[in-house]
Structure formats: C-alpha cells, structure tokens
Design a protein around this motif. Sequence first.
Motif, PDB file in Angstrom:
ATOM      1  N   MET A 188       0.839  -1.205   0.000  1.00  0.00           N
ATOM      2  CA  MET A 188       0.000   0.000   0.000  1.00  0.00           C
ATOM      3  C   MET A 188       0.871   1.251   0.000  1.00  0.00           C
ATOM      4  SD  MET A 188      -3.148  -0.988   2.532  1.00  0.00           S
ATOM      5  CE  MET A 188      -3.909   0.612   2.366  1.00  0.00           C
ATOM      6  N   LYS A 189       1.895   1.271   0.847  1.00  0.00           N
ATOM      7  CA  LYS A 189       2.774   2.436   0.937  1.00  0.00           C
ATOM      8  C   LYS A 189       3.541   2.656  -0.358  1.00  0.00           C
ATOM      9  CE  LYS A 189       3.535   2.723   5.889  1.00  0.00           C
ATOM     10  NZ  LYS A 189       4.555   2.725   6.948  1.00  0.00           N
ATOM     11  N   ALA A 190       3.833   1.569  -1.074  1.00  0.00           N
ATOM     12  CA  ALA A 190       4.555   1.672  -2.344  1.00  0.00           C
ATOM     13  C   ALA A 190       3.638   2.052  -3.501  1.00  0.00           C
ATOM     14  CB  ALA A 190       5.262   0.353  -2.652  1.00  0.00           C
ATOM     15  N   GLY A 191       2.336   2.134  -3.228  1.00  0.00           N
ATOM     16  CA  GLY A 191       1.385   2.524  -4.268  1.00  0.00           C
ATOM     17  C   GLY A 191       0.971   1.398  -5.194  1.00  0.00           C
ATOM     18  N   VAL A 192       1.251   0.159  -4.814  1.00  0.00           N
ATOM     19  CA  VAL A 192       0.858  -0.984  -5.639  1.00  0.00           C
ATOM     20  C   VAL A 192      -0.652  -1.139  -5.556  1.00  0.00           C
ATOM     21  CG1 VAL A 192       1.075  -3.473  -5.945  1.00  0.00           C
ATOM     22  CG2 VAL A 192       3.063  -2.128  -5.251  1.00  0.00           C
ATOM     23  N   ARG A 193      -1.301  -1.268  -6.697  1.00  0.00           N
ATOM     24  CA  ARG A 193      -2.745  -1.461  -6.768  1.00  0.00           C
ATOM     25  C   ARG A 193      -3.037  -2.474  -7.844  1.00  0.00           C
ATOM     26  NH1 ARG A 193      -1.743   1.678  -3.221  1.00  0.00           N
ATOM     27  NH2 ARG A 193      -2.744   3.585  -2.629  1.00  0.00           N
ATOM     28  N   PRO A 194      -4.074  -3.212  -7.753  1.00  0.00           N
ATOM     29  CA  PRO A 194      -5.056  -3.352  -6.680  1.00  0.00           C
ATOM     30  C   PRO A 194      -4.618  -4.417  -5.676  1.00  0.00           C
ATOM     31  CG  PRO A 194      -5.787  -4.601  -8.569  1.00  0.00           C
ATOM     32  CD  PRO A 194      -4.469  -3.955  -8.955  1.00  0.00           C
ATOM     33  N   LEU A 195      -5.108  -4.300  -4.450  1.00  0.00           N
ATOM     34  CA  LEU A 195      -4.781  -5.219  -3.370  1.00  0.00           C
ATOM     35  C   LEU A 195      -6.066  -5.750  -2.752  1.00  0.00           C
ATOM     36  CD1 LEU A 195      -2.072  -2.969  -1.696  1.00  0.00           C
ATOM     37  CD2 LEU A 195      -1.669  -4.884  -3.246  1.00  0.00           C
ATOM     38  N   LEU A 196      -6.041  -6.998  -2.358  1.00  0.00           N
ATOM     39  CA  LEU A 196      -7.188  -7.642  -1.719  1.00  0.00           C
ATOM     40  C   LEU A 196      -6.712  -8.284  -0.430  1.00  0.00           C
ATOM     41  CD1 LEU A 196     -10.149  -8.656  -1.775  1.00  0.00           C
ATOM     42  CD2 LEU A 196      -9.323 -10.626  -3.103  1.00  0.00           C
ATOM     43  N   PHE A 197      -7.321  -7.879   0.699  1.00  0.00           N
ATOM     44  CA  PHE A 197      -6.981  -8.445   2.007  1.00  0.00           C
ATOM     45  C   PHE A 197      -8.156  -9.283   2.481  1.00  0.00           C
ATOM     46  CE2 PHE A 197      -6.537  -7.733   6.758  1.00  0.00           C
ATOM     47  CZ  PHE A 197      -5.511  -8.668   6.904  1.00  0.00           C
ATOM     48  N   LYS A 198      -7.947 -10.586   2.574  1.00  0.00           N
ATOM     49  CA  LYS A 198      -9.002 -11.506   3.003  1.00  0.00           C
ATOM     50  C   LYS A 198      -8.798 -11.773   4.488  1.00  0.00           C
ATOM     51  CE  LYS A 198     -11.025 -13.734  -0.238  1.00  0.00           C
ATOM     52  NZ  LYS A 198     -11.445 -14.713  -1.231  1.00  0.00           N
ATOM     53  N   SER A 199      -9.393 -10.914   5.298  1.00  0.00           N
ATOM     54  CA  SER A 199      -9.107 -10.924   6.734  1.00  0.00           C
ATOM     55  C   SER A 199      -9.651 -12.147   7.455  1.00  0.00           C
ATOM     56  CB  SER A 199      -9.634  -9.640   7.389  1.00  0.00           C
ATOM     57  OG  SER A 199     -11.038  -9.577   7.315  1.00  0.00           O
ATOM     58  N   HIS A 200     -10.597 -12.843   6.875  1.00  0.00           N
ATOM     59  CA  HIS A 200     -11.089 -14.090   7.476  1.00  0.00           C
ATOM     60  C   HIS A 200     -10.695 -15.290   6.639  1.00  0.00           C
ATOM     61  CE1 HIS A 200     -14.435 -12.226  10.194  1.00  0.00           C
ATOM     62  NE2 HIS A 200     -13.238 -11.747  10.440  1.00  0.00           N
ATOM     63  N   GLY A 201      -9.690 -15.116   5.806  1.00  0.00           N
ATOM     64  CA  GLY A 201      -9.240 -16.198   4.945  1.00  0.00           C
ATOM     65  C   GLY A 201     -10.216 -16.423   3.814  1.00  0.00           C
TER      66      GLY A 201
END
Length: 168
Positions: free
Chosen positions: A82-95
Amino acid sequence: LGEDIGEDHLAGATRAVLMPQTVSPGVDHTLMVRGPWPAIVTTNWDDLLEDAWNNLPGKFKQHRGRLQRFYRHQAGDLLAHMKAGVRPLLFKSHGDLGAGEKEFVFTHRQYRSLTLNETGTRHLMSLLCSEYSLLFYGCSLTDPDLLGFLDACHEGLGHAIGPHYWVT
C-alpha cells in the motif's frame, strides 16, 4: 457448532456448501475491483472478487497490474505494498475457502483469537481505519465484532477515523 463437530470439519462442510461452481461475480463485484481504493478488505470466504478481476478486459488489467491477494499472516506485506502505491490489493481478513484452516475464520472463538492474538492484523486494521475511508460491503450494521473494533478505534483515535461507508 464448531466445538461440537470440530472446526476443521465445519470448515470443510462450509466449503462444500459455499463454493458451488455455478456462482459467478455480479456487477457489484466488478465495480469494487475496478475502484480507486488502495485495498479491498473483505471477510467473505468466496473467490467472487478474484473472479470479477479475472473477467475484466485485458486492457484494464494491463494498466492496473494483477490483483494481489493477502491473508492475515501477510499484514505487513500488504501495508508495504500500500505504501509503495501498488494497486489493486485484496486483504481476506477471514481467509477464504481455499486458503487452509489457519486462515479460515468461521466461529466466534476464532474471531476472538484473531482480535486478541494477531497483533499485526489488529494494527493494520487500526491504521486503515485512521488513514482511509472504508467501504464495508455485505456485512451487517449490527455485527458486534465489527462494531466493537470500530468503537475501539474511535475511542483511541477520536473523530480522526473515517468516514466509513456501508453497502448492505
């Protein structure tokens, strides 16, 4: 139920019910993966967001790169991207239903363990709540775990968090 039949068995049975081959992403999934946000954070276990990304025209994906998926044990890597500006990102917080049992959050006990013991995830979510406006999709406005987390962020950071939005 997880304690009665075992959490591993419960996850397997859930996988069999919730991953039918006939389900495909809707317009809402496509709009989310095309959005301008730095990351999509989801508690959903399915692969509909990944499928929506894979169904986008190649020209769009070529411009944006590939959808990078992260799980809780990768919270630090997600933040670095995120800090490096890479997009898109998906965070699956419950797996998800294919990530393995250690990432899968289904029971309240698993959620409680996540919120108390996984400091990297907790810090990441606090940072996201304070630095970004979040869009919550498909979760209840009465979810006590989610509201408890947001209340804790608000108590610690005051009005500096948000605004956040819900689509239910």
